[in-house]
Design a protein around this motif. Structure first.
Motif, PDB file in Angstrom:
ATOM      1  N   VAL A   1      55.774  34.338  65.735  1.00 48.19           N
ATOM      2  CA  VAL A   1      56.041  34.701  64.319  1.00 48.19           C
ATOM      3  C   VAL A   1      54.548  34.069  63.782  1.00 48.19           C
ATOM      4  N   ASP A   2      54.086  35.096  62.932  1.00 54.80           N
ATOM      5  CA  ASP A   2      53.048  34.590  62.012  1.00 54.80           C
ATOM      6  C   ASP A   2      53.172  34.937  60.726  1.00 54.80           C
ATOM      7  N   THR A   3      53.337  33.721  60.002  1.00 52.78           N
ATOM      8  CA  THR A   3      53.505  33.624  58.376  1.00 52.78           C
ATOM      9  C   THR A   3      53.490  32.036  57.904  1.00 52.78           C
ATOM     10  N   ASP A   4      53.103  31.956  56.600  1.00 51.38           N
ATOM     11  CA  ASP A   4      53.141  30.751  56.217  1.00 51.38           C
ATOM     12  C   ASP A   4      54.387  30.302  55.484  1.00 51.38           C
ATOM     13  N   TRP A   5      55.297  31.122  55.575  1.00 51.07           N
ATOM     14  CA  TRP A   5      56.725  30.853  54.893  1.00 51.07           C
ATOM     15  C   TRP A   5      56.714  30.810  53.300  1.00 51.07           C
ATOM     16  N   THR A   6      55.858  31.214  52.796  1.00 49.52           N
ATOM     17  CA  THR A   6      55.951  31.231  51.391  1.00 49.52           C
ATOM     18  C   THR A   6      56.272  32.542  50.827  1.00 49.52           C
ATOM     19  N   ALA A   7      56.977  32.609  49.621  1.00 52.57           N
ATOM     20  CA  ALA A   7      57.528  33.737  49.287  1.00 52.57           C
ATOM     21  C   ALA A   7      56.249  34.706  48.695  1.00 52.57           C
ATOM     22  N   GLY A   8      56.233  36.170  49.331  1.00 51.75           N
ATOM     23  CA  GLY A   8      55.318  36.996  48.600  1.00 51.75           C
ATOM     24  C   GLY A   8      54.425  37.107  50.060  1.00 51.75           C
ATOM     25  N   SER A   9      54.298  36.097  50.842  1.00 52.40           N
ATOM     26  CA  SER A   9      53.459  36.252  52.130  1.00 52.40           C
ATOM     27  C   SER A   9      53.933  37.209  53.015  1.00 52.40           C
ATOM     28  N   PRO A  10      52.941  37.789  53.769  1.00 50.43           N
ATOM     29  CA  PRO A  10      53.311  38.849  55.106  1.00 50.43           C
ATOM     30  C   PRO A  10      53.892  37.843  56.015  1.00 50.43           C
ATOM     31  N   ILE A  11      54.733  38.441  56.940  1.00 50.45           N
ATOM     32  CA  ILE A  11      55.568  37.855  57.986  1.00 50.45           C
ATOM     33  C   ILE A  11      55.512  39.015  59.164  1.00 50.45           C
ATOM     34  N   ARG A  12      55.277  38.531  60.403  1.00 49.56           N
ATOM     35  CA  ARG A  12      55.008  39.490  61.594  1.00 49.56           C
ATOM     36  C   ARG A  12      55.632  38.706  62.651  1.00 49.56           C
ATOM     37  N   PHE A  13      56.546  39.564  63.390  1.00 49.29           N
ATOM     38  CA  PHE A  13      57.093  39.157  64.525  1.00 49.29           C
ATOM     39  C   PHE A  13      56.361  39.943  65.822  1.00 49.29           C
ATOM     40  N   THR A  14      55.808  39.406  66.803  1.00 47.95           N
ATOM     41  CA  THR A  14      55.251  39.953  68.084  1.00 47.95           C
ATOM     42  C   THR A  14      55.718  39.580  69.273  1.00 47.95           C
ATOM     43  N   SER A  15      56.203  40.534  70.199  1.00 46.80           N
ATOM     44  CA  SER A  15      56.851  40.017  71.367  1.00 46.80           C
ATOM     45  C   SER A  15      56.512  41.100  72.494  1.00 46.80           C
ATOM     46  N   GLU A  16      56.425  40.672  73.667  1.00 49.70           N
ATOM     47  CA  GLU A  16      56.271  41.722  74.981  1.00 49.70           C
ATOM     48  C   GLU A  16      57.550  41.713  75.860  1.00 49.70           C
ATOM     49  N   TRP A  17      57.942  42.890  76.077  1.00 48.20           N
ATOM     50  CA  TRP A  17      59.149  43.079  77.249  1.00 48.20           C
ATOM     51  C   TRP A  17      58.759  44.278  78.114  1.00 48.20           C
ATOM     52  N   GLN A  18      58.825  44.146  79.175  1.00 43.28           N
ATOM     53  CA  GLN A  18      58.346  44.987  80.106  1.00 43.28           C
ATOM     54  C   GLN A  18      57.281  45.643  80.089  1.00 43.28           C
ATOM     55  N   GLY A  19      56.339  44.766  80.103  1.00 42.08           N
ATOM     56  CA  GLY A  19      54.933  44.953  79.680  1.00 42.08           C
ATOM     57  C   GLY A  19      54.485  45.986  78.396  1.00 42.08           C
ATOM     58  N   LYS A  20      55.345  45.953  77.422  1.00 41.60           N
ATOM     59  CA  LYS A  20      55.273  46.628  76.247  1.00 41.60           C
ATOM     60  C   LYS A  20      55.098  45.561  75.180  1.00 41.60           C
ATOM     61  N   ARG A  21      54.222  46.085  74.172  1.00 39.18           N
ATOM     62  CA  ARG A  21      54.160  44.962  73.028  1.00 39.18           C
ATOM     63  C   ARG A  21      54.854  45.683  71.891  1.00 39.18           C
TER      64      ARG A  21
END
Length: 126
Positions: free
Chosen positions: A17-37
């Motif tokens: 997870v990439d975010t600063d947990w501040t209201a209004g900030s972007p949040i991004r979840f990134t994972s990999e499964w079976q070689g796919k992002r």
């Protein structure tokens, strides 16, 4: 505590997870499964320490455009009742779901099971 990136990875399908947990900030979840992002992104909508966390999220699919009406909202709410902390997780999703069937039972949901294990293994704040 459960918003710590290392702990999120434990209960959110191994996602970073990439975010600063501040209201209004972007949040991004990134994972990999079976070689796919895989990525999901959105905006932190509300953070009230020890009470509520709410964010919008877009989960790309080939037939769905990145537009506001295609985002869903996740809400995590903590309440205390008789000395016990209750967690309520709500997903508000206006999108049509492919192959939508009966709701998965909580005890069969791998995210809920992992979140429960992380929460129960945390040291008490008492």
């Amino acid at each position: 505590m459960l918003t710590d990136p290392e702990l999120v990875r434990q209960w959110q399908y191994g996602s970073n997870v990439d975010t600063d947990w501040t209201a209004g900030s972007p949040i991004r979840f990134t994972s990999e499964w079976q070689g796919k992002r895989f990525e999901q992104w959105g905006t932190v909508l509300d953070v009230t320490a020890l009470e509520e966390l709410r964010y919008s999220l877009f989960a790309p699919r080939p037939d769905v455009e990145d537009r506001p009406e295609n985002y869903f909202t996740m809400t995590y709410r903590l309440d205390t009742e008789n000395g016990i902390t209750l967690l309520t997780i709500t997903q508000e999703d206006p999108r049509e779901q492919p192959g939508q069937g009966p709701d998965q039972q909580d005890e069969d949901n791998p995210v809920l099971a992992a979140l429960k294990a992380v929460a129960e293994s945390a040291p008490s704040s008492d």
